[in-house]
Design a protein around this motif. Sequence first.
Motif, PDB file in Angstrom:
ATOM      1  N   ASN A   1       2.962   0.673   8.942  1.00  0.00           N
ATOM      2  CA  ASN A   1       2.796   1.987   9.565  1.00  0.00           C
ATOM      3  C   ASN A   1       1.810   1.903  10.720  1.00  0.00           C
ATOM      4  O   ASN A   1       0.849   1.157  10.676  1.00  0.00           O
TER       5      ASN A   1
ATOM      6  N   THR B   1      -0.855   4.073  11.888  1.00  0.00           N
ATOM      7  CA  THR B   1      -1.561   5.278  11.479  1.00  0.00           C
ATOM      8  C   THR B   1      -3.061   5.043  11.529  1.00  0.00           C
ATOM      9  O   THR B   1      -3.522   3.915  11.426  1.00  0.00           O
TER      10      THR B   1
ATOM     11  N   GLU C   1      -3.358   6.152   3.915  1.00  0.00           N
ATOM     12  CA  GLU C   1      -1.992   5.659   3.866  1.00  0.00           C
ATOM     13  C   GLU C   1      -1.969   4.153   3.669  1.00  0.00           C
ATOM     14  O   GLU C   1      -2.962   3.471   3.900  1.00  0.00           O
TER      15      GLU C   1
END
Lengths: 462, 279
Positions: free
Chosen positions: A398, A400, A405
């Motif tokens: 990801n 991010t 997360e």
Amino acid sequence: MFWTYAALLLLVFVTANVYGRFRAMQVAGHQLSALHSRPSYHGGYLAILAALPAFVLLIAWAIVEPRLLDTMVISAKAESVAGLSKAELQAFLRDARAIAFGGIVAFSDAGKEQAAEVFSSLAQTSFILKTTLIIALVAGGLWYGNRTITPTMRARHFVERTVMALLILCSAVAIFTTIGIVLSLIFESLMFFRQIPILDFVFGTHWSPQSAFEGAGAEHGEANTEIFGAIPLLVGTMLITAIAIFVAAPVGLLSAIYLSDYASTPVRAIAKPVLEILAGIPTVVYGFFAALTVAPFIRGWGESIGLSVSSESALAAGLVMGIMIIPFVSSLSDDVINAVPQSLRDGSAGLGATKSETIRRVVLPAALPGIVSALILAISRAIGETMIVVMAAGLAANITANPLEAVTTVTVQIVTLLVGDQEFDSAKTLAAFALGLLLFCITLALNIFALRVVKKYREQYD
Amino acid sequence: MALEMTTDTESAMDTTMSAPPAVSAEGETLKMRGRDVKVFYGDKQALHGVDLDVRKNQVTALIGPSGCGKSTFLRCLNRMNDTIDICRVQGDILLDNDDVYDPRIDVVELRARVGMVFQKPNPFPKSIFENVAYGPRIHGLAQGKSDLEDIVASSLQRAGLFEEVKDRLDEPGTGLSGGQQQRLCIARAIAVSPEVILMDEPCSALDPIATAKVEELMDELRQNYTIVIVTHSMQQAARVSQRTAFFHLGNLVEEGLTNDIFTNPKDQRTQDYITGRFG
Ligand SMILES: Nc1ncnc2c1ncn2[C@@H]1O[C@H](COP(=O)(O)OP(=O)(O)OP(=O)(O)O)[C@@H](O)[C@H]1O
Ligand SMILES: [Mg+2]
């Protein structure tokens, strides 16, 4: 065979040493003061002359001989190896060797039998040649050394120079190994970049190499170049590293200050080693600590205040990694803080500054370059760390900035790329090398930067 | 000099400062007084009960063979010994009428009143300006930037360094020559306007010319400050000091006018030392 010769040469070395001393005393008429160098140096001189050239020859022979024999056998038996592939040729030679020198033979045929004969006759020649040469070198060395031992001979200089050559050789080994590793990284990466454009790799935002042969272009057996974007991995790496430094920098630095300036001697004697034990804990232990203790804790805590936390989170990995690198920061900073001269502390105290003022205004600024380089070393350690992130950060590539997360890092992806069945020329495998090169470049840049910082501010005190 | 029982340090100092100052037999004001000072490093005793007065606006020289406790005594005067864990001090040391070792005394304030210059010049790795501004900053002596600049300039001036460095105040202090560095350290000490300046062998790392400058400086500084100096050079003690104290093996052997000590010592050990018989 090699070891027998090595042992014999060692014996020559010891004997020549003893004899050299004796000889030196003899030529000096048993008067130490008549000698330029002490007798032990004459011993060393003779021993080096007698044993070293032969030893170098021995090693060179051991390295060159097998290849040389192979080439000679191949050229002698060109007709039986004609048309063999590389792997088949290897097998052929292996069997021929086994027939000639004993060993497990896969299967033999006339060609191999003949090759084996060539092998053993060549080996015979080689053996005789080697032995003669070694004996000649030892004898020549002894003869020349013995002749040149005179009271005025500068044996000390000779021995010192030989020792220096030895030291240079050892550091050269380390340096060339490094160069070799880097070169191999570069070559493998170049092969990767032949399939995937370098810009797609460095600036691509999509990473899913497991699906390399699906989607567009897959039917041509071509790799899909869109899925080797390293950005998500870099972002993940940076996120986790940032969290780790956020933990390690204050804790490490403050504990270093406590240890160097506040702790009494007994406290310091216990606390410093205990802190350093942190560095000795295997990273895999940190890894399951992160995965099994910290991650569930963060998840539970997040849920209790209404946040959604994935079970593998950057935060868990970062926190634990931060704890892991505390000792790097604290131990190195402690050293540089201690290196700030006591006279500066006295000078500050003599002006009426308190301890904390002294540390804040004099000690820390003076130690800053060292502290910066300690931090950067810790950062490069964190960037290269694998085990914790493999276990606690997850595999989801990801992009991010949310620490709750799951993210993945460069090192984790290298591991996943290389685990399992491999073809060593698929883009997927080669990507691992490219990632390795990327990682290497980043840490190298960091280290160079750290060195710069240190150099720029060095020599401010003393 | 009965101290009123106050819990506030500052008021403890204020009340006692108003008491009449102690004076010597000749009527000179005694700035600092040591009474039966004993110092221990762990089990080892370094000073065996020293009584020594420091007169106001005079230079007092401490001389004696190496290891006799000169530095130790000097460091008691502004409690620099506190930085040594194993060091214990007994007896009384008075600054004006305040007991320096009174638990209510704030060491920070004490050291602002009794400054120290060390054997080896130890400028901070900061600019020349910052070196001198250091003390005023931590004590909050300056009201604003221009005030601070004035303090720095006048301190450098009084240390006789201003002319040499006025164009490069923002260059590092460590880049100066040894003698300049030592005068910078003196300027740094002056900047907090102390009453007493302690100097531990301030010239031992300097060449003769730099030494002469520092000695000249001491003579000027004595107008405004009280100076105690440790020195290994008899000539220096004779040149700069008004009074000299001779230490030997942790005892104060003899103290008196410098002239008397050097021309007419009362004790045989002093005689031996100044004539170079031992030490
Ligand atoms: N930090 C310390 N720890 C233990 N002992 C100390 C310490 N400092 C000084 N001493 C001891 O106290 C005694 C007096 O030391 P001091 O430094 O006062 O001597 P000094 O007269 O200044 O000598 P010098 O002329 O060599 O500077 C010496 O015996 C010394 O060994
Ligand atoms: Mg001393």
